[in-house]
Design a protein around this motif. Structure first.
Motif, PDB file in Angstrom:
ATOM      1  N   GLU A  88       6.096 -29.054   4.945  1.00  0.00           N
ATOM      2  CA  GLU A  88       7.140 -28.051   5.106  1.00  0.00           C
ATOM      3  C   GLU A  88       7.014 -27.339   6.452  1.00  0.00           C
ATOM      4  O   GLU A  88       8.011 -27.063   7.125  1.00  0.00           O
ATOM      5  CB  GLU A  88       7.056 -27.037   3.964  1.00  0.00           C
ATOM      6  N   ILE A  89       5.784 -27.056   6.853  1.00  0.00           N
ATOM      7  CA  ILE A  89       5.559 -26.403   8.150  1.00  0.00           C
ATOM      8  C   ILE A  89       5.845 -27.376   9.287  1.00  0.00           C
ATOM      9  O   ILE A  89       6.527 -27.042  10.252  1.00  0.00           O
ATOM     10  CB  ILE A  89       4.112 -25.885   8.256  1.00  0.00           C
ATOM     11  N   LEU A  90       5.327 -28.600   9.173  1.00  0.00           N
ATOM     12  CA  LEU A  90       5.442 -29.580  10.249  1.00  0.00           C
ATOM     13  C   LEU A  90       6.891 -29.965  10.527  1.00  0.00           C
ATOM     14  O   LEU A  90       7.228 -30.328  11.653  1.00  0.00           O
ATOM     15  CB  LEU A  90       4.619 -30.821   9.915  1.00  0.00           C
ATOM     16  N   LYS A  91       7.754 -29.875   9.518  1.00  0.00           N
ATOM     17  CA  LYS A  91       9.165 -30.221   9.680  1.00  0.00           C
ATOM     18  C   LYS A  91      10.037 -29.011  10.017  1.00  0.00           C
ATOM     19  O   LYS A  91      11.241 -29.154  10.229  1.00  0.00           O
ATOM     20  CB  LYS A  91       9.685 -30.876   8.394  1.00  0.00           C
ATOM     21  N   SER A  92       9.424 -27.851  10.077  1.00  0.00           N
ATOM     22  CA  SER A  92      10.190 -26.615  10.264  1.00  0.00           C
ATOM     23  C   SER A  92      10.641 -26.440  11.714  1.00  0.00           C
ATOM     24  O   SER A  92       9.917 -26.793  12.659  1.00  0.00           O
ATOM     25  CB  SER A  92       9.333 -25.410   9.858  1.00  0.00           C
ATOM     26  N   LYS A  93      11.805 -25.864  11.892  1.00  0.00           N
ATOM     27  CA  LYS A  93      12.281 -25.498  13.224  1.00  0.00           C
ATOM     28  C   LYS A  93      11.444 -24.370  13.822  1.00  0.00           C
ATOM     29  O   LYS A  93      11.520 -24.109  15.027  1.00  0.00           O
ATOM     30  CB  LYS A  93      13.745 -25.073  13.166  1.00  0.00           C
ATOM     31  N   GLU A  94      10.651 -23.724  12.990  1.00  0.00           N
ATOM     32  CA  GLU A  94       9.808 -22.615  13.435  1.00  0.00           C
ATOM     33  C   GLU A  94       8.430 -23.077  13.900  1.00  0.00           C
ATOM     34  O   GLU A  94       7.572 -22.245  14.218  1.00  0.00           O
ATOM     35  CB  GLU A  94       9.644 -21.597  12.304  1.00  0.00           C
ATOM     36  N   LEU A  95       8.197 -24.379  13.925  1.00  0.00           N
ATOM     37  CA  LEU A  95       6.851 -24.896  14.176  1.00  0.00           C
ATOM     38  C   LEU A  95       6.268 -24.385  15.483  1.00  0.00           C
ATOM     39  O   LEU A  95       5.107 -23.959  15.529  1.00  0.00           O
ATOM     40  CB  LEU A  95       6.858 -26.425  14.162  1.00  0.00           C
ATOM     41  N   ASN A  96       7.026 -24.420  16.567  1.00  0.00           N
ATOM     42  CA  ASN A  96       6.491 -23.978  17.858  1.00  0.00           C
ATOM     43  C   ASN A  96       6.118 -22.504  17.839  1.00  0.00           C
ATOM     44  O   ASN A  96       5.076 -22.103  18.378  1.00  0.00           O
ATOM     45  CB  ASN A  96       7.497 -24.255  18.976  1.00  0.00           C
ATOM     46  N   LYS A  97       6.955 -21.696  17.205  1.00  0.00           N
ATOM     47  CA  LYS A  97       6.656 -20.263  17.128  1.00  0.00           C
ATOM     48  C   LYS A  97       5.432 -20.003  16.257  1.00  0.00           C
ATOM     49  O   LYS A  97       4.609 -19.134  16.575  1.00  0.00           O
ATOM     50  CB  LYS A  97       7.867 -19.498  16.580  1.00  0.00           C
ATOM     51  N   ILE A  98       5.303 -20.755  15.175  1.00  0.00           N
ATOM     52  CA  ILE A  98       4.126 -20.621  14.317  1.00  0.00           C
ATOM     53  C   ILE A  98       2.868 -21.031  15.067  1.00  0.00           C
ATOM     54  O   ILE A  98       1.829 -20.358  14.989  1.00  0.00           O
ATOM     55  CB  ILE A  98       4.305 -21.472  13.042  1.00  0.00           C
ATOM     56  N   THR A  99       2.952 -22.133  15.813  1.00  0.00           N
ATOM     57  CA  THR A  99       1.812 -22.598  16.599  1.00  0.00           C
ATOM     58  C   THR A  99       1.375 -21.539  17.600  1.00  0.00           C
ATOM     59  O   THR A  99       0.179 -21.205  17.704  1.00  0.00           O
ATOM     60  CB  THR A  99       2.172 -23.898  17.340  1.00  0.00           C
ATOM     61  N   ASP A 100       2.308 -21.006  18.336  1.00  0.00           N
ATOM     62  CA  ASP A 100       1.985 -19.983  19.337  1.00  0.00           C
ATOM     63  C   ASP A 100       1.400 -18.739  18.675  1.00  0.00           C
ATOM     64  O   ASP A 100       0.458 -18.135  19.209  1.00  0.00           O
ATOM     65  CB  ASP A 100       3.234 -19.609  20.133  1.00  0.00           C
ATOM     66  N   TRP A 101       1.958 -18.372  17.538  1.00  0.00           N
ATOM     67  CA  TRP A 101       1.479 -17.178  16.828  1.00  0.00           C
ATOM     68  C   TRP A 101       0.047 -17.378  16.337  1.00  0.00           C
ATOM     69  O   TRP A 101      -0.803 -16.490  16.517  1.00  0.00           O
ATOM     70  CB  TRP A 101       2.419 -16.893  15.658  1.00  0.00           C
ATOM     71  N   LEU A 102      -0.253 -18.530  15.755  1.00  0.00           N
ATOM     72  CA  LEU A 102      -1.605 -18.793  15.271  1.00  0.00           C
ATOM     73  C   LEU A 102      -2.622 -18.781  16.409  1.00  0.00           C
ATOM     74  O   LEU A 102      -3.748 -18.312  16.243  1.00  0.00           O
ATOM     75  CB  LEU A 102      -1.661 -20.131  14.535  1.00  0.00           C
ATOM     76  N   ARG A 103      -2.207 -19.274  17.565  1.00  0.00           N
ATOM     77  CA  ARG A 103      -3.151 -19.331  18.689  1.00  0.00           C
ATOM     78  C   ARG A 103      -3.469 -17.951  19.271  1.00  0.00           C
ATOM     79  O   ARG A 103      -4.414 -17.825  20.053  1.00  0.00           O
ATOM     80  CB  ARG A 103      -2.604 -20.257  19.780  1.00  0.00           C
ATOM     81  N   THR A 104      -2.725 -16.949  18.877  1.00  0.00           N
ATOM     82  CA  THR A 104      -3.064 -15.583  19.313  1.00  0.00           C
ATOM     83  C   THR A 104      -4.060 -14.922  18.361  1.00  0.00           C
ATOM     84  O   THR A 104      -4.554 -13.829  18.666  1.00  0.00           O
ATOM     85  CB  THR A 104      -1.814 -14.687  19.393  1.00  0.00           C
ATOM     86  N   LYS A 105      -4.354 -15.563  17.227  1.00  0.00           N
ATOM     87  CA  LYS A 105      -5.205 -14.931  16.227  1.00  0.00           C
ATOM     88  C   LYS A 105      -6.681 -15.193  16.528  1.00  0.00           C
ATOM     89  O   LYS A 105      -7.061 -16.283  16.943  1.00  0.00           O
ATOM     90  CB  LYS A 105      -4.852 -15.440  14.820  1.00  0.00           C
ATOM     91  N   PRO A 106      -7.524 -14.201  16.285  1.00  0.00           N
ATOM     92  CA  PRO A 106      -8.944 -14.312  16.644  1.00  0.00           C
ATOM     93  C   PRO A 106      -9.768 -14.974  15.543  1.00  0.00           C
ATOM     94  O   PRO A 106      -9.305 -15.179  14.419  1.00  0.00           O
ATOM     95  CB  PRO A 106      -9.351 -12.848  16.818  1.00  0.00           C
ATOM     96  N   LEU A 107     -11.009 -15.276  15.869  1.00  0.00           N
ATOM     97  CA  LEU A 107     -11.980 -15.720  14.867  1.00  0.00           C
ATOM     98  C   LEU A 107     -12.713 -14.545  14.232  1.00  0.00           C
ATOM     99  O   LEU A 107     -13.360 -14.708  13.185  1.00  0.00           O
ATOM    100  CB  LEU A 107     -12.988 -16.682  15.489  1.00  0.00           C
ATOM    101  N   LEU A 108     -12.638 -13.402  14.857  1.00  0.00           N
ATOM    102  CA  LEU A 108     -13.260 -12.179  14.339  1.00  0.00           C
ATOM    103  C   LEU A 108     -12.354 -11.019  14.703  1.00  0.00           C
ATOM    104  O   LEU A 108     -11.890 -10.924  15.843  1.00  0.00           O
ATOM    105  CB  LEU A 108     -14.656 -11.999  14.941  1.00  0.00           C
TER     106      LEU A 108
END
Length: 282
Positions: A88-108
């Motif tokens: 569902e995520i991989l086929k979403s039109k929001e995939l690029n925005k989700i990818t960019d958003w996740l990459r801003t999240k920290p490990l701590l």
């Protein structure tokens, strides 16, 4: 204003909404801190990511192993597994925005006002809190750097090295740090990582292994502040951790058990039951 930490959601969007309703969460005043694994195996991955993302600055999350797995799949370094329920995520039109958003999240994640430190899985017993913060900052930069992020994902999957050294460099250093923050459960007596064993602490002790939190130094969580460390990842604990300054919040919602939150302001736990079939004890 209240600060709430919420255990691994694993794409259980309905349970998350139910928990927030019971908490009487006010997005204008309250804050949420998630322990990672926002998705992975649960039934509503896109709804979950969309909902948490749309909470904006009132919600914070660290990356978990399932969140990193999604990024590895997106970048072509892993194949999507049916059980992870990522289509569902991989086929979403929001995939690029989700990818960019996740990459801003920290490990701590360190709360700016309160002594709360949140990670997905744990910290190395070879570190103190200052070491953990420094190593997390280092990896956060890697995840956000387009020039090295692809290389990191390509070499992310391995259990080695299992011991920390400041002499580690490149992918070995990145992998050890990432494995600690997103995969650690048990350690050997010499404080090296055992990433294969997923037994309960009681069963693991028979094999000479200990939970990472039982091996931390006496002052490991004290630096400029006396931190409470919040983590998820280890559903088999069912939230049981006797360390007075460590909160275990993954209570196996995706396995049919419960979704749990801890309130910093009142030092109380509350949970709602999963709507999924109970596979927790199987």
């Amino acid at each position: 204003m209240a600060v709430y930490c919420i255990g691994d959601v694993h794409a259980c969007h309905d349970e998350l909404r139910a928990l927030l309703e019971v908490m009487d969460f006010n997005p204008e005043n309250d804050e949420l801190i998630f322990t990672g694994d926002l998705i992975g195996r649960g039934p509503q991955p896109l709804q979950t990511l969309r909902f948490i993302k749309n909470l904006g600055e009132r919600a914070h999350t660290v990356l978990g192993n399932h969140d990193l797995n999604l990024l590895a799949v997106i970048y072509g370094h892993n194949q999507p597994r049916k059980k992870d329920n990522l289509d569902e995520i991989l086929k979403s039109k929001e995939l690029n925005k989700i990818t960019d958003w996740l990459r801003t999240k920290p490990l701590l994640y360190l709360h700016p006002q309160h002594p709360i430190c949140t990670v997905h899985a744990g910290i190395s017993p070879q570190w103190n809190i200052a070491d953990a913060i420094r190593c997390a900052d280092e990896m956060n930069a890697v995840i956000r750097d387009d020039s090295v992020f692809d290389s990191f994902l390509a070499g992310m999957y391995s259990d080695e090295p299992d011991s920390w050294s400041e002499d580690l460099t490149g992918i070995d250093r990145w992998r050890y740090i990432t494995n600690v923050f997103t995969r650690i459960r048990l350690c050997r007596s010499d404080r090296t990582l055992d990433l294969k064993n997923k037994n309960s602490p009681e069963e693991a002790r028979d094999e000479g292994l200990l939970p990472w939190f039982d091996m931390l130094g006496h002052n490991a969580l004290t630096s400029d502040r006396n931190y409470t460390l919040v983590f998820g990842h280890w559903a088999a604990l069912t939230g049981k951790c006797l360390h007075p300054k460590i909160k275990s919040l993954d209570t196996g919602c995706v396995w049919g058990n419960r979704l749990t939150r801890w309130c910093y302001d009142t030092d109380t736990l509350y949970s709602v039951p999963s709507l999924l079939p109970n596979k927790f004890k199987k």
